[in-house]
Design a protein around this motif. Structure first.
Motif, PDB file in Angstrom:
ATOM      1  N   ARG A   6       0.007  10.163  -9.445  1.00 51.29           N
ATOM      2  CA  ARG A   6      -0.699  10.593  -8.078  1.00 51.29           C
ATOM      3  C   ARG A   6      -0.064  11.974  -7.792  1.00 51.29           C
ATOM      4  NH1 ARG A   6      -3.966   6.880  -9.140  1.00 51.29           N
ATOM      5  NH2 ARG A   6      -4.655   5.293  -7.687  1.00 51.29           N
ATOM      6  N   PRO A   7      -0.835  12.878  -8.133  1.00 48.25           N
ATOM      7  CA  PRO A   7      -0.055  14.104  -7.593  1.00 48.25           C
ATOM      8  C   PRO A   7      -0.305  14.391  -6.105  1.00 48.25           C
ATOM      9  CG  PRO A   7      -1.923  14.546  -9.234  1.00 48.25           C
ATOM     10  CD  PRO A   7      -1.748  13.102  -8.999  1.00 48.25           C
ATOM     11  N   ASP A   8      -1.368  13.567  -5.690  1.00 49.33           N
ATOM     12  CA  ASP A   8      -1.620  13.932  -4.195  1.00 49.33           C
ATOM     13  C   ASP A   8      -0.779  12.797  -3.434  1.00 49.33           C
ATOM     14  OD1 ASP A   8      -3.309  11.826  -5.340  1.00 49.33           O
ATOM     15  OD2 ASP A   8      -4.857  12.477  -3.933  1.00 49.33           O
ATOM     16  N   PHE A   9       0.296  12.173  -3.891  1.00 49.33           N
ATOM     17  CA  PHE A   9       1.149  10.961  -3.437  1.00 49.33           C
ATOM     18  C   PHE A   9       1.118  10.928  -1.929  1.00 49.33           C
ATOM     19  CE2 PHE A   9       4.910   8.713  -2.411  1.00 49.33           C
ATOM     20  CZ  PHE A   9       4.544   7.611  -2.892  1.00 49.33           C
ATOM     21  N   HIS A  10       1.489  12.252  -1.367  1.00 52.03           N
ATOM     22  CA  HIS A  10       1.897  12.172  -0.040  1.00 52.03           C
ATOM     23  C   HIS A  10       0.561  12.035   0.942  1.00 52.03           C
ATOM     24  CE1 HIS A  10       0.590  16.161  -1.071  1.00 52.03           C
ATOM     25  NE2 HIS A  10       0.168  16.344   0.193  1.00 52.03           N
ATOM     26  N   MET A  13       0.988  -1.075   0.022  1.00 51.70           N
ATOM     27  CA  MET A  13      -0.139  -0.002  -0.027  1.00 51.70           C
ATOM     28  C   MET A  13       0.803   1.256   0.037  1.00 51.70           C
ATOM     29  SD  MET A  13      -3.355  -0.699   2.384  1.00 51.70           S
ATOM     30  CE  MET A  13      -2.200  -0.976   3.893  1.00 51.70           C
ATOM     31  N   ALA A  14       0.343   2.214  -0.362  1.00 51.34           N
ATOM     32  CA  ALA A  14       1.083   3.340  -0.361  1.00 51.34           C
ATOM     33  C   ALA A  14       1.760   3.933   0.728  1.00 51.34           C
ATOM     34  CB  ALA A  14       0.218   4.737  -0.874  1.00 51.34           C
ATOM     35  N   VAL A  15       1.278   3.829   1.926  1.00 53.73           N
ATOM     36  CA  VAL A  15       1.546   4.243   3.125  1.00 53.73           C
ATOM     37  C   VAL A  15       2.961   3.206   3.574  1.00 53.73           C
ATOM     38  CG1 VAL A  15      -0.072   2.993   4.440  1.00 53.73           C
ATOM     39  CG2 VAL A  15       1.257   4.829   5.642  1.00 53.73           C
ATOM     40  N   ASP A  16       2.648   2.018   3.202  1.00 47.34           N
ATOM     41  CA  ASP A  16       3.565   1.006   3.560  1.00 47.34           C
ATOM     42  C   ASP A  16       5.096   1.309   2.742  1.00 47.34           C
ATOM     43  OD1 ASP A  16       2.291  -0.098   5.532  1.00 47.34           O
ATOM     44  OD2 ASP A  16       1.355  -1.386   4.222  1.00 47.34           O
ATOM     45  N   ALA A  17       4.841   1.456   1.263  1.00 46.70           N
ATOM     46  CA  ALA A  17       5.734   1.881   0.369  1.00 46.70           C
ATOM     47  C   ALA A  17       6.724   3.138   0.778  1.00 46.70           C
ATOM     48  CB  ALA A  17       5.095   2.276  -1.033  1.00 46.70           C
ATOM     49  N   ARG A  18       5.855   4.055   1.206  1.00 51.21           N
ATOM     50  CA  ARG A  18       6.564   5.465   1.840  1.00 51.21           C
ATOM     51  C   ARG A  18       7.701   4.941   2.833  1.00 51.21           C
ATOM     52  NH1 ARG A  18       1.774   7.803   0.533  1.00 51.21           N
ATOM     53  NH2 ARG A  18       1.232   7.938   2.677  1.00 51.21           N
ATOM     54  N   GLU A  19       7.140   4.254   4.021  1.00 55.33           N
ATOM     55  CA  GLU A  19       7.824   3.900   5.067  1.00 55.33           C
ATOM     56  C   GLU A  19       8.920   2.993   4.774  1.00 55.33           C
ATOM     57  OE1 GLU A  19       5.142   2.129   7.864  1.00 55.33           O
ATOM     58  OE2 GLU A  19       4.104   3.963   8.212  1.00 55.33           O
ATOM     59  N   THR A  20       8.783   1.908   3.810  1.00 55.28           N
ATOM     60  CA  THR A  20       9.818   0.903   3.397  1.00 55.28           C
ATOM     61  C   THR A  20      10.927   1.879   2.680  1.00 55.28           C
ATOM     62  OG1 THR A  20       8.476  -0.691   3.257  1.00 55.28           O
ATOM     63  CG2 THR A  20      10.367  -0.911   2.017  1.00 55.28           C
ATOM     64  N   ALA A  21      10.544   2.578   1.951  1.00 59.51           N
ATOM     65  CA  ALA A  21      11.541   3.425   1.098  1.00 59.51           C
ATOM     66  C   ALA A  21      12.426   4.492   1.930  1.00 59.51           C
ATOM     67  CB  ALA A  21      10.769   4.465   0.039  1.00 59.51           C
ATOM     68  N   GLU A  22      11.751   5.084   2.881  1.00 60.28           N
ATOM     69  CA  GLU A  22      12.353   6.019   4.071  1.00 60.28           C
ATOM     70  C   GLU A  22      13.403   5.160   4.653  1.00 60.28           C
ATOM     71  OE1 GLU A  22      11.146   8.585   7.937  1.00 60.28           O
ATOM     72  OE2 GLU A  22       9.800   8.389   6.166  1.00 60.28           O
TER      73      GLU A  22
END
Length: 112
Positions: free
Chosen positions: A39-43, A19-28
């Protein structure tokens, strides 16, 4: 936020299926940044699933490099539409598939 050691190169994590939230955490946590051109509103995106990423998982990139993720399949990449699940008419004949090989022989047959 997890602090990673300051190495010049990091491996790109597998983000497809997250999911987007998990992808952001994993990347960080792995030291890379994310970009999502569809997705312009990706955050703000939370429950959409990543379907593609570039660079591929396992690639070595400089720390802080941008990994691009997509949440929609592109033209000709699937995008759903497995067809309508209605009964076909006329119905296929009953009886199932016919064997193409001969029936097996008795393994304990007496040979003369």
């Amino acid at each position: 936020m997890r602090i990673t050691p300051k190495t010049p190169e990091v491996r790109v994590p597998r983000l497809v299926g997250l999911m987007a939230v998990d992808a952001r955490e994993t990347a960080e946590a792995r030291g890379v940044l994310l970009a999502a051109p569809d997705r312009p509103d990706f955050h703000l995106t939370v429950v959409d699933y990543v379907v593609r990423q570039y660079p591929l998982p396992g690639s070595e990139v400089p720390r802080g490099a941008v990994v691009t993720v997509w949440f929609d399949l592109g033209e000709g990449e699937g995008g759903g539409g497995a067809g309508v699940r209605e009964p076909r008419l006329p119905r296929p004949p009953s009886g199932g598939l016919q064997r193409e090989l001969d029936a097996p022989r008795d393994p304990f047959e007496v040979l003369r």
